[in-house]
Design an enzyme around this catalytic site. Structure first.
Site: not given
Ligand code: BG6
Length: 493
Positions: A144, A174, A231, A236, A335
């Site tokens: 990605k 992942h 992102d 995910h 984040k």
């Protein structure tokens, strides 16, 4: 049995190769999972990188593996199978021919790992094809971000599809390689106590949350273009949502699993226009303190005070099908948050009738908490009586399955797992093109609505749990983000 293979890393001197791929392959070697005769080719764009390769990858491995994992002698033996190769992906020159000679003299099974920006995926596949390196036993692994939106994702996928058939394209996420994530399937589809309580009749809502304490980590330009939604959520979080919500596959084959996941993505209720304001929260961190250390805000870290990129997202999503009718799925990621954690919380409905007097304490709902990191555990929160008190006092307690205690030698490494799966030609834990398209189709209208001025990101201090509005997203539904420490603490006090 896995046969010896050639593993070619484009971007062989890059961050991903140094931090994840080569340490992962070393772990496989130490675990006796790398067949003898396997070769790893690290493609470098500069001659200097070739000259310094062995030294640099060794230093990086020492830094990124745990001290008890890194053994200098073992690394040196492992490194004998690593060959740095000079080649510039964009240049159609004799170096491709050299690569072809090297590979044609090697193993039949080939994995091309494109740890490069997606802009060069197409040209890389074309050059591989031009020198005849794409054979029936060749596979390509792509990292990605797969696109910026549906259109760019389709363009990238079409470019790759000109040279590799879908069965040989391994799109990596992942998170799917994390053992606890796979355990989610085992848990769901082998235990009747869970599967019988896995629908709107029993479940009040689901939370999927990935909080990080890191900031930009030297990826400013990539991150500022992407933001948290592209992102983390597009891939995910949506993949985790699929695994929680999907129906049982009829077999454990890649096709069967992927088609069940696809149905979930296609059942996501679209969030468009005004709905985006009510169901999504965007945030951007400002200066604060993380783990006792002062950290700058996003704009200062970026060096651009105009950016409106989000570093935090919370979403209330719905899956419109029979199993999940009216069960909200709250997704959250950010984040520079208070704590690093990734967890899935399944919150069950309250009991239908309370028999204990209110003086006995608050009745907490049952929750199944699947923690993916930092530690890997499964907890079931149940209400129990305080055994130390004569009068009835009800407390929440956790039934705890901590994998670190059960599996003392287990080292979590999603990349290792996925690289070996690609080498073994097993695409079950990789993403099908249709899943990528379905995920972008849901994400794109959110991004579009976020262009409106009223949807600018809300500030939140670094080291917090995100903007206040994220708490309000749940409190408005008479729910709250789950925090196990607070819950157990409350139970004790
Ligand atoms: C990557 C994102 O895909 O996942 C990063 O690009 C993020 O921004 C990372 O930090 C998180 O992965 P993990 O496994 O550390 O939770």
């Amino acid at each position: 049995m896995l046969k010896a293979f050639d593993f070619v890393i484009f971007g062989g001197a890059g961050d991903l190769a140094l931090r994840k791929l080569l340490p992962g392959l070393y772990r496989a070697y130490r675990n006796d999972e790398l067949p003898s005769g396997t070769r790893i080719l690290g493609i470098c764009r500069r001659e200097k990188q070739v000259a310094d390769y062995q030294q640099n990858i060794r230093a990086a491995a020492q830094e990124h593996l745990r001290p008890d994992e890194f053994d200098g002698e073992a690394w040196d033996t492992f490194a004998q199978c690593i060959i740095p190769v000079f080649l510039n992906i964009d240049e159609q020159d004799e170096h491709w021919k050299n690569l072809a000679d090297l590979l044609n003299a090697g193993n039949e099974q080939r994995v091309f790992y494109l740890a490069t920006p997606p802009g060069v995926f197409g040209v890389c596949c074309k050059n591989l094809s031009d020198v005849g390196l794409i054979t029936p036993t060749s596979r390509v692994v792509v990292e990605k971000p797969l696109g910026y939106d549906l259109q760019t994702a389709e363009e990238i996928n079409s470019q790759i599809a000109e040279y590799f058939d879908e069965r040989s394209i391994f799109r990596i996420d992942h998170y799917l390689g994390k053992e606890t994530v796979q355990n989610l399937l085992a848990l769901r589809f082998t235990n009747s106590i869970f599967e019988n309580l896995w629908d709107a009749k029993s479940i009040d809502h689901v939370q999927i949350s990935i909080s990080e304490t890191v900031g930009l980590e030297g990826r400013a330009s990539f991150y500022d273009d992407a933001g948290a939604l592209r992102d983390m959520v597009q891939n995910h979080l949506l993949q985790l949502l699929c695994l929680v919500a999907m129906e049982s596959p009829n077999k454990l084959t890649a096709d069967s699993i992927r088609s069940e996941k696809l149905k979930v993505l296609e059942s996501l209720r679209p969030l468009k226009g005004d709905a985006v304001k009510w169901h999504t929260i965007r945030g951007q961190y400002v200066a604060g303190e993380v783990g006792g250390k002062k950290v700058p805000g996003y704009l200062e870290e970026l060096g651009n005070d105009k950016s409106t990129t989000e570093t935090f997202v919370a979403i209330r999503a719905h899956i419109d099908n029979w199993r999940w009718a009216n069960v909200p799925f709250y997704l959250r990621t950010g984040k520079r948050m208070r704590r690093r954690a990734a967890e899935i919380v399944i919150q069950y409905k309250d009991v239908s009738h309370r028999v204990y007097p209110s003086a006995a304490g608050t009745l907490e709902p049952n929750r199944l908490v699947i923690r993916l990191q930092p530690e890997e555990s499964i907890q079931i929160i149940v209400t129990s009586k305080n055994l130390e008190k004569h009068e009835t006092e009800l407390l929440p307690v956790a039934l705890n399955l901590n994998f670190a205690e059960t599996y003392k030698h287990f080292v979590s490494d999603a990349y290792k797992r996925l690289m070996l799966d690609a080498a073994a030609d097993d695409p079950s834990l990789f993403i099908h093109r249709n899943e990528v398209a379905a995920a972008w189709s849901w994400i794109d209208p959110i991004i579009e609505a976020w262009q409106r001025p009223e949807n600018r990101p809300l500030p939140y201090p670094a080291g917090s749990w995100g903007p206040e509005a994220s708490q309000e997203l749940l409190s408005g539904d008479e729910r709250s983000w789950f925090n196990i420490d607070e819950l157990l603490e409350r139970g004790k006090s």
